[in-house]
Design a protein around this motif. Structure first.
Motif, PDB file in Angstrom:
ATOM      1  N   ILE A   1       1.203  -0.665   9.036  1.00  0.00           N
ATOM      2  CA  ILE A   1       2.423  -0.351   8.596  1.00  0.00           C
ATOM      3  C   ILE A   1       3.459  -0.025   9.471  1.00  0.00           C
ATOM      4  N   LYS A   2       4.652  -0.380   9.341  1.00  0.00           N
ATOM      5  CA  LYS A   2       5.622  -0.142   9.589  1.00  0.00           C
ATOM      6  C   LYS A   2       6.916  -0.151   8.835  1.00  0.00           C
ATOM      7  N   LEU A   3       7.760   0.805   9.322  1.00  0.00           N
ATOM      8  CA  LEU A   3       8.691   1.364   8.554  1.00  0.00           C
ATOM      9  C   LEU A   3      10.135   1.321   9.179  1.00  0.00           C
ATOM     10  N   ASN A   4      11.040  -0.081   8.955  1.00  0.00           N
ATOM     11  CA  ASN A   4      12.230   0.456  10.034  1.00  0.00           C
ATOM     12  C   ASN A   4      13.292   1.546   8.997  1.00  0.00           C
ATOM     13  N   THR A   5      13.407   2.406   9.807  1.00  0.00           N
ATOM     14  CA  THR A   5      14.384   3.240   9.419  1.00  0.00           C
ATOM     15  C   THR A   5      16.413   2.544   8.743  1.00  0.00           C
ATOM     16  N   VAL A   6      16.666   1.618   9.607  1.00  0.00           N
ATOM     17  CA  VAL A   6      17.767   1.288   9.979  1.00  0.00           C
ATOM     18  C   VAL A   6      17.459   0.743   8.372  1.00  0.00           C
ATOM     19  N   THR A   7      17.148  -0.265   8.007  1.00  0.00           N
ATOM     20  CA  THR A   7      16.847  -0.495   7.167  1.00  0.00           C
ATOM     21  C   THR A   7      16.500  -1.002   6.312  1.00  0.00           C
ATOM     22  N   SER A   8      15.132   0.264   6.412  1.00  0.00           N
ATOM     23  CA  SER A   8      14.678   0.415   4.740  1.00  0.00           C
ATOM     24  C   SER A   8      14.056  -0.627   4.521  1.00  0.00           C
ATOM     25  N   LYS A   9      13.249  -0.866   5.198  1.00  0.00           N
ATOM     26  CA  LYS A   9      12.944  -2.065   4.892  1.00  0.00           C
ATOM     27  C   LYS A   9      11.218  -1.558   5.270  1.00  0.00           C
ATOM     28  N   VAL A  10      10.471  -2.009   5.095  1.00  0.00           N
ATOM     29  CA  VAL A  10       8.169  -2.018   5.224  1.00  0.00           C
ATOM     30  C   VAL A  10       7.502  -2.965   5.301  1.00  0.00           C
ATOM     31  N   TYR A  11       6.981  -2.997   6.456  1.00  0.00           N
ATOM     32  CA  TYR A  11       6.048  -4.049   6.608  1.00  0.00           C
ATOM     33  C   TYR A  11       4.646  -3.899   6.756  1.00  0.00           C
ATOM     34  N   VAL A  12       3.789  -5.078   5.994  1.00  0.00           N
ATOM     35  CA  VAL A  12       2.361  -4.866   6.701  1.00  0.00           C
ATOM     36  C   VAL A  12       2.210  -5.927   8.179  1.00  0.00           C
ATOM     37  N   GLY A  13       1.475  -5.389   8.554  1.00  0.00           N
ATOM     38  CA  GLY A  13       1.558  -6.662   9.432  1.00  0.00           C
ATOM     39  C   GLY A  13       3.158  -7.569  10.073  1.00  0.00           C
ATOM     40  N   ASP A  14       2.393  -8.460   9.630  1.00  0.00           N
ATOM     41  CA  ASP A  14       4.334  -8.746   9.870  1.00  0.00           C
ATOM     42  C   ASP A  14       5.196  -9.712   8.740  1.00  0.00           C
ATOM     43  N   LYS A  15       4.181  -9.265   7.628  1.00  0.00           N
ATOM     44  CA  LYS A  15       5.411  -9.625   6.353  1.00  0.00           C
ATOM     45  C   LYS A  15       5.900  -8.455   5.807  1.00  0.00           C
ATOM     46  N   GLN A  16       7.143  -9.031   5.231  1.00  0.00           N
ATOM     47  CA  GLN A  16       7.850  -7.819   4.440  1.00  0.00           C
ATOM     48  C   GLN A  16       7.876  -7.690   3.217  1.00  0.00           C
ATOM     49  N   LEU A  17       7.612  -6.835   3.264  1.00  0.00           N
ATOM     50  CA  LEU A  17       7.125  -6.104   1.329  1.00  0.00           C
ATOM     51  C   LEU A  17       8.640  -6.128   0.986  1.00  0.00           C
ATOM     52  N   ASP A  18       8.360  -6.429  -0.261  1.00  0.00           N
ATOM     53  CA  ASP A  18       9.653  -5.837  -1.247  1.00  0.00           C
ATOM     54  C   ASP A  18       9.651  -4.588  -1.937  1.00  0.00           C
ATOM     55  N   THR A  19       9.994  -3.856  -1.112  1.00  0.00           N
ATOM     56  CA  THR A  19      10.428  -1.973  -1.916  1.00  0.00           C
ATOM     57  C   THR A  19      11.607  -1.723  -2.387  1.00  0.00           C
ATOM     58  N   THR A  20      11.364  -0.761  -3.533  1.00  0.00           N
ATOM     59  CA  THR A  20      12.572  -0.250  -3.343  1.00  0.00           C
ATOM     60  C   THR A  20      12.808   1.171  -2.354  1.00  0.00           C
ATOM     61  N   ILE A  21      14.009   1.745  -2.747  1.00  0.00           N
ATOM     62  CA  ILE A  21      14.449   2.516  -1.471  1.00  0.00           C
ATOM     63  C   ILE A  21      13.853   4.046  -2.117  1.00  0.00           C
ATOM     64  N   LYS A  22      13.461   4.312  -2.977  1.00  0.00           N
ATOM     65  CA  LYS A  22      12.975   5.323  -3.427  1.00  0.00           C
ATOM     66  C   LYS A  22      11.417   4.865  -3.035  1.00  0.00           C
ATOM     67  N   GLU A  23      10.803   3.361  -2.933  1.00  0.00           N
ATOM     68  CA  GLU A  23       9.477   3.536  -2.033  1.00  0.00           C
ATOM     69  C   GLU A  23       9.314   3.719  -0.461  1.00  0.00           C
ATOM     70  N   PHE A  24      10.294   3.185  -0.418  1.00  0.00           N
ATOM     71  CA  PHE A  24      10.637   3.703   0.828  1.00  0.00           C
ATOM     72  C   PHE A  24      10.747   4.811   1.939  1.00  0.00           C
ATOM     73  N   GLU A  25      11.167   5.588   0.948  1.00  0.00           N
ATOM     74  CA  GLU A  25      11.915   6.991   1.457  1.00  0.00           C
ATOM     75  C   GLU A  25      10.361   7.669   0.924  1.00  0.00           C
ATOM     76  N   LEU A  26       9.631   7.945  -0.468  1.00  0.00           N
ATOM     77  CA  LEU A  26       8.901   8.253  -0.436  1.00  0.00           C
ATOM     78  C   LEU A  26       7.171   8.123   0.488  1.00  0.00           C
ATOM     79  N   LEU A  27       7.070   6.779   1.061  1.00  0.00           N
ATOM     80  CA  LEU A  27       6.234   6.202   1.762  1.00  0.00           C
ATOM     81  C   LEU A  27       6.321   6.883   3.022  1.00  0.00           C
TER      82      LEU A  27
END
Length: 220
Positions: free
Chosen positions: A130-156
């Motif tokens: 699992i990788k989080l990009n704190t600049v773009t607020s994106k979440v990745y599992v492996g090489d796949k970018q997930l469709d997450t909301t800002i709240k989901e990102f902040e919570l994770l």
């Protein structure tokens, strides 16, 4: 979430330190008692506590112990209690730093800058696959970018930053949504469900987001 909570019963020292830190663009709140510190932290959270020991009522050691029950936030004890036993007690309760009063304010500010640079300025947070990009607020599992909301990102992000620590539901909700939010606590449960569906191989048997029944959630 606040950047810094100053716990200092000397109002002049607290106000002076607060002014200096705000000039460094940190969001800062000052409280004069241990009880107020715990209440503020549970409502809003903070990345760093600058904690005096000799406080009216409950002392700073008790605050340190209480915060460590639910958070890995950085705790810097700043106290005139400077014996070896005092320092060992503070560090044993989970404090990250122990500096003696009177301190040089320029040195303390430099320490604070260093803490935020090392601990909170990273652009990527990686935990297993699992990788989080704190600049773009994106979440990745492996090489796949997930469709997450800002709240989901902040919570994770909050849960990963406190990996291995069970965070109370109220703390998670107040930190991510704010204590004055019109949303209800059930919103947290729904977002946990959505996150599990996105990052877990088997959402019904999660290996990352663990429920501690009656308390809250823990990231493993």
């Amino acid at each position: 979430m606040l950047d810094i909570i100053i716990v200092e019963d000397n109002k002049e020292i607290g106000a002076l330190l607060c002014d200096f830190l705000r000039k460094e663009n940190f969001t800062v709140s000052v409280v004069t008692s241990a009880e107020a510190a715990v209440d503020l932290f549970e409502r809003y959270g903070a990345k760093l506590l600058i904690l005096d020991i000799m406080l009216p009522g409950m002392d700073g050691f008790a605050v340190c112990s209480k915060i460590r029950e639910s958070s890995n936030a950085h705790i810097m004890i700043a106290s005139a209690k400077n014996t070896k036993d005092d320092k060992l007690k503070g560090l044993g309760l989970g404090a990250d730093d122990y500096i003696e009063k009177p301190y040089d304010i320029d040195i303390l500010i430099a320490k604070v800058r260093g803490i935020f640079k090392r601990k909170y300025a990273q652009e990527e947070i990686v935990e297993g696959n699992i990788k989080l990009n704190t600049v773009t607020s994106k979440v990745y599992v492996g090489d796949k970018q997930l469709d997450t909301t800002i709240k989901e990102f902040e919570l994770l992000k909050l849960m990963i930053e406190n990996k291995g620590v069970t965070l109370k539901k109220e703390y998670l909700f107040n930190t991510v949504w704010g204590s004055d939010s019109e949303s209800e606590l059930q919103t947290l449960t729904v977002h946990i469900k959505w996150l599990r569906e996105k990052i877990e191989e088997d959402p019904k048997h999660p290996k990352h987001i663990i429920t501690e029944w009656g308390v809250g959630y823990r990231f493993e």
